[in-house]
Design an enzyme around this catalytic site. Structure first.
Site, PDB file in Angstrom:
ATOM      1  N   GLU A 151       0.756  -1.116   0.047  1.00 23.84           N
ATOM      2  CA  GLU A 151       0.023   0.048   0.107  1.00 23.84           C
ATOM      3  C   GLU A 151       0.783   1.204   0.058  1.00 23.84           C
ATOM      4  OE1 GLU A 151      -3.145  -2.021   3.272  1.00 23.84           O
ATOM      5  OE2 GLU A 151      -1.935  -0.319   3.782  1.00 23.84           O
ATOM      6  N   LYS A 153       2.400   4.431   1.530  1.00 22.80           N
ATOM      7  CA  LYS A 153       2.084   4.936   2.593  1.00 22.80           C
ATOM      8  C   LYS A 153       1.993   6.698   2.884  1.00 22.80           C
ATOM      9  CE  LYS A 153       5.244   5.327   7.070  1.00 22.80           C
ATOM     10  NZ  LYS A 153       5.090   6.712   7.095  1.00 22.80           N
ATOM     11  N   ASP A 155       1.748  10.294   3.820  1.00 20.74           N
ATOM     12  CA  ASP A 155       2.553  10.993   4.828  1.00 20.74           C
ATOM     13  C   ASP A 155       1.656  12.308   5.545  1.00 20.74           C
ATOM     14  OD1 ASP A 155       4.908  11.801   6.176  1.00 20.74           O
ATOM     15  OD2 ASP A 155       5.562  12.754   4.399  1.00 20.74           O
ATOM     16  N   TYR A 270      -7.297   2.137   6.403  1.00 17.90           N
ATOM     17  CA  TYR A 270      -6.371   1.057   6.158  1.00 17.90           C
ATOM     18  C   TYR A 270      -6.363   0.073   7.023  1.00 17.90           C
ATOM     19  CZ  TYR A 270      -2.893   4.129   8.084  1.00 17.90           C
ATOM     20  OH  TYR A 270      -2.588   5.026   9.169  1.00 17.90           O
ATOM     21  N   LYS A 360      10.758   2.751   3.406  1.00 16.07           N
ATOM     22  CA  LYS A 360      11.003   4.265   3.212  1.00 16.07           C
ATOM     23  C   LYS A 360      11.591   4.669   1.740  1.00 16.07           C
ATOM     24  CE  LYS A 360       9.470   6.953   5.811  1.00 16.07           C
ATOM     25  NZ  LYS A 360       9.831   7.241   6.983  1.00 16.07           N
ATOM     26  N   CYS A 454      16.156  47.149   7.291  1.00 15.02           N
ATOM     27  CA  CYS A 454      15.482  46.651   5.889  1.00 15.02           C
ATOM     28  C   CYS A 454      16.269  46.902   4.760  1.00 15.02           C
ATOM     29  CB  CYS A 454      14.165  47.390   5.937  1.00 15.02           C
ATOM     30  SG  CYS A 454      13.237  47.103   4.307  1.00 15.02           S
ATOM     31  N   CYS A 457      14.470  50.033   2.685  1.00 12.92           N
ATOM     32  CA  CYS A 457      14.107  51.377   3.053  1.00 12.92           C
ATOM     33  C   CYS A 457      15.266  51.962   4.197  1.00 12.92           C
ATOM     34  CB  CYS A 457      12.758  51.540   3.614  1.00 12.92           C
ATOM     35  SG  CYS A 457      12.063  50.822   5.015  1.00 12.92           S
ATOM     36  N   CYS A 472      10.248  44.705   9.051  1.00 10.76           N
ATOM     37  CA  CYS A 472      10.362  46.205   8.984  1.00 10.76           C
ATOM     38  C   CYS A 472       9.272  46.806   9.375  1.00 10.76           C
ATOM     39  CB  CYS A 472      10.744  46.346   7.441  1.00 10.76           C
ATOM     40  SG  CYS A 472      10.714  48.192   6.976  1.00 10.76           S
ATOM     41  N   CYS A 477       7.116  51.447   3.821  1.00 10.66           N
ATOM     42  CA  CYS A 477       8.438  50.915   3.088  1.00 10.66           C
ATOM     43  C   CYS A 477       8.033  50.580   1.560  1.00 10.66           C
ATOM     44  CB  CYS A 477       8.796  49.706   3.627  1.00 10.66           C
ATOM     45  SG  CYS A 477      10.153  48.685   2.742  1.00 10.66           S
TER      46      CYS A 477
END
Length: 635
Positions: A151, A153, A155, A270, A360, A454, A457, A472, A477
């Site tokens: 099946e 898997k 996640d 499942y 896996k 920033c 600016c 910022c 800005c």
């Protein structure tokens, strides 16, 4: 070879390093092998110290994964830590103790005890390990040509849903395997989940309905929904989610079912735990899958059957090739003996059933180099660092950039300019840095210093209490103004055709647009100065701006850029207030009137800024009259 730790410890290092490399680990290998540089021989004290460290580190990652939905390392790296612990405990049984499953109980929900303990899965990463799994069964069961169900898997987040006499009564997370969080209210928001098992199949035959059944499954977020939510996150100036699994786990643990419903979780079944019925349990895994569909529940697709080791390996590999076409996140294949009468003979450990294993798949990984680190300024002022990479092909597409999340994340993972890094795709979608090749780091390399100003600016940046983000604080800005205007004009909001990023940049640079209300103050004679032969494009833009005055009210509210208010919440607010004038005048929001508390808090915080309240009033004065809306839509 004279190892300071002796041959036994050297063997441990080699085994763990090999296992981690197979699984694509990026962190534990260095930490394991690094310990061999000490000048003291391996003894009981040093082994005990390492075992204690591993237990603490695994517990820390369990907390990040199960409770905070914010894992720091890959699954393979985590599994390598656990495997090293197993090897050490086997070499030093005097220090061994019963290991436990991770615990996802959050403390925010009532807990409920599973009727049958909810176990996890052992992991395998290689063909040899999978063949060993099969060979062990052949020997123990004295049975040739064993049949397996293979099946995908999923996640996501493991869940146990209980039906009594065919009716859904409870949904509980795995928790610690014995008891978990009762998240029934949240799970009921999943549209594909039947609240009552179907007693009659589509062909008219009767379906057996157990008195009590605990159905085991997975809650997940599809790739399409993951993309939609992340687009909303970016539009709201929030950091996108790193992985569909993190999003599913975080959503399931929200305490407001209304907010959960806005993120379209999915579920698939499942397996089963408790089964109390006169008809008895299914005789095989295949029979269970047939029954799940007959009951009208979401079941697994892409299932494969295999007999013997060769077919089993081919089936797992075939699933690995096909999964790129799936619309949901997977990270492996689950292999189960089909015949249920063989499960009891094989039994279970304290953590997992011996008749099943998860293979896996190693994530696609490439090596590249960080050319520079740049900063994106969002419409709420959040500075998002981005790694500008040497372009590299990953998963069939060329990748040249990867998000670095925030200042703390860069410091924690010690990402530096000119580093050689490993790149993976989180959830098969988003490119992300999975590790740094520190061995290739130049001796002159220096840690990255996050700017104190920033980049747009030059306003000093700030960090708000409880936030990892750096902002910022200059509302004017130019970068923030551009992002706010782009968001307002986007198709998801008022949809002003012709007002793309290039045009917005010109308007802001000229000083003609300082907030979104200024769009309705633009003059034709000014726009004509932007270049020769722009008469037609200018007239089309002005016409599009004029049309935008009459779009649906929720689109305007969405376009205002209220933090944490996306399209769904904008529709709730539009149904509640009915006009921009009413919204601008609001001083309190009743959360019981169809508005969830998060949206109410965000609106009040947004309108507490006089500039925002004045901007909404300016829109009204400038002739903006959005269409009325009678009811909110959840979609």
């Amino acid at each position: 070879m004279n190892s300071p730790y002796g041959t036994r410890w050297l063997a441990v290092c080699i085994v763990v390093a090999a296992l981690a490399a197979i699984g694509g680990a990026d962190v534990p290998v260095a930490s394991v092998i690094g310990n061999a540089s000490q000048d003291t021989a391996l003894n009981d004290d040093s082994a005990h110290e390492r075992i204690l460290w591993l237990r603490a580190e695994i517990a820390r990652h369990d907390d990040l994964y199960f409770k905070k939905a914010a894992p720091e390392i890959s699954d393979a790296a985590y599994d390598a830590l656990k495997r090293e612990l197993v090897v050490l405990e086997q070499a030093h049984p005097e220090f061994a103790q019963n290991s436990v499953l991770g615990d996802d109980r959050s403390g925010r929900f009532l807990t409920y005890r599973h009727r049958v303990r909810m176990l996890g899965l052992d992991k395998s990463y290689t063909e040899a390990e999978l063949r060993t799994f099969h060979g062990r069964h052949e020997k123990q069961l004295n049975h040739a040509d064993l049949v397996y169900v293979v099946e995908p898997k999923y996640d996501g987040v493991a869940i146990s849903v209980t039906y009594e006499n065919g009716r859904l009564v409870r949904a509980v997370t795995r928790g610690n395997g014995t008891e978990g969080d009762d998240v029934t209210a949240n799970v009921r928001t999943i549209r594909s989940l039947a609240t009552e098992l179907r007693a009659t199949d589509t062909d008219g035959s009767a379906n057996p309905i157990p008195d009590i059944v605990e159905l085991r499954g997975e809650i997940y977020v599809s790739f399409a929904e993951f993309g939609r939510i992340n687009r909303d996150q970016e539009e709201q100036g929030s950091e996108p989610f790193a992985h569909p699994r993190n999003l599913a786990a975080g959503t399931l643990k929200l305490t407001n079912p209304e907010e959960v419903a806005q993120r379209k979780l999915e579920i698939v079944f499942y397996g089963w735990g408790a089964w109390e019925s006169a008809q008895g349990e299914p005789a095989s895994q295949r029979e269970l899958h047939t029954l799940i569909r007959a009951w009208g529940l979401p079941g697994l697709e892409h299932i494969k059957l295999a007999s013997g080791a060769d077919e089993l390996w081919m089936a797992v590999q075939a699933l690995g090739r096909e999964r790129s076409r799936f619309g949901f996140p997977t990270d492996g294949a689950v292999v189960k003996l089909d015949a249920a009468d063989l499960w009891e003979a094989l039994g279970a450990s304290d953590q997992s059933s011996r008749w099943a294993v998860a293979f896996k798949f190693a994530p696609a990984r490439v090596r590249t180099q960080v050319r520079s680190i740049t900063l994106q300024v969002g419409r709420t002022g959040v500075l998002t660092p981005v790694a500008e990479l040497e372009p590299v092909v990953l998963g069939g597409s060329t990748v040249s950039r990867a998000l670095l999340h925030n200042r703390e994340w860069i410091a924690q993972h010690d990402i530096r300019v000119d580093d050689a890094v490993f790149l993976e795709k989180a959830g098969e979608i988003i490119p992300q840095l999975a590790g740094v090749d520190t061995a290739a780091r130049p001796a002159t390399s220096k840690p990255y210093e996050f700017p104190s100003e920033c980049p747009e600016c030059r306003t000093p940046v700030e960090s708000l209490t409880g936030e990892a983000a750096v902002r910022c604080s200059n509302h004017s800005c130019p970068a923030q103004v551009r992002r706010r205007v782009e968001h307002f004009a986007s198709k998801a909001c008022v949809d002003i055709d012709g007002l793309g990023p290039a045009m917005v940049e010109k308007l802001v640079a000229k000083g003609w647009v300082k907030d979104i209300a200024d769009l309705y103050r633009l003059r034709r004679e000014d726009l004509l100065t932007l270049g020769g032969n722009v008469d037609k494009s200018t007239d089309r833009l002005l016409a599009a701006i004029e049309r935008s005055k009459r779009v649906e009210l929720w689109r305007f509210i969405n376009g205002l850029g209220i933090p944490r208010v996306g399209a769904a919440k904008a529709k709730q607010l539009a149904a509640k207030f009915g006009s921009l004038e009413a919204l601008a005048a609001v001083r309190a929001v009743d959360p019981t009137a169809g508005i969830d508390s998060a949206a109410a808090e965000s609106v009040l915080e947004f309108l507490s800024d006089p500039r925002n309240r004045m901007m909404v009033k300016d829109l009204v004065r400038l002739g903006v009259e959005p269409k009325k809306q009678s009811a909110a839509s959840p979609d």
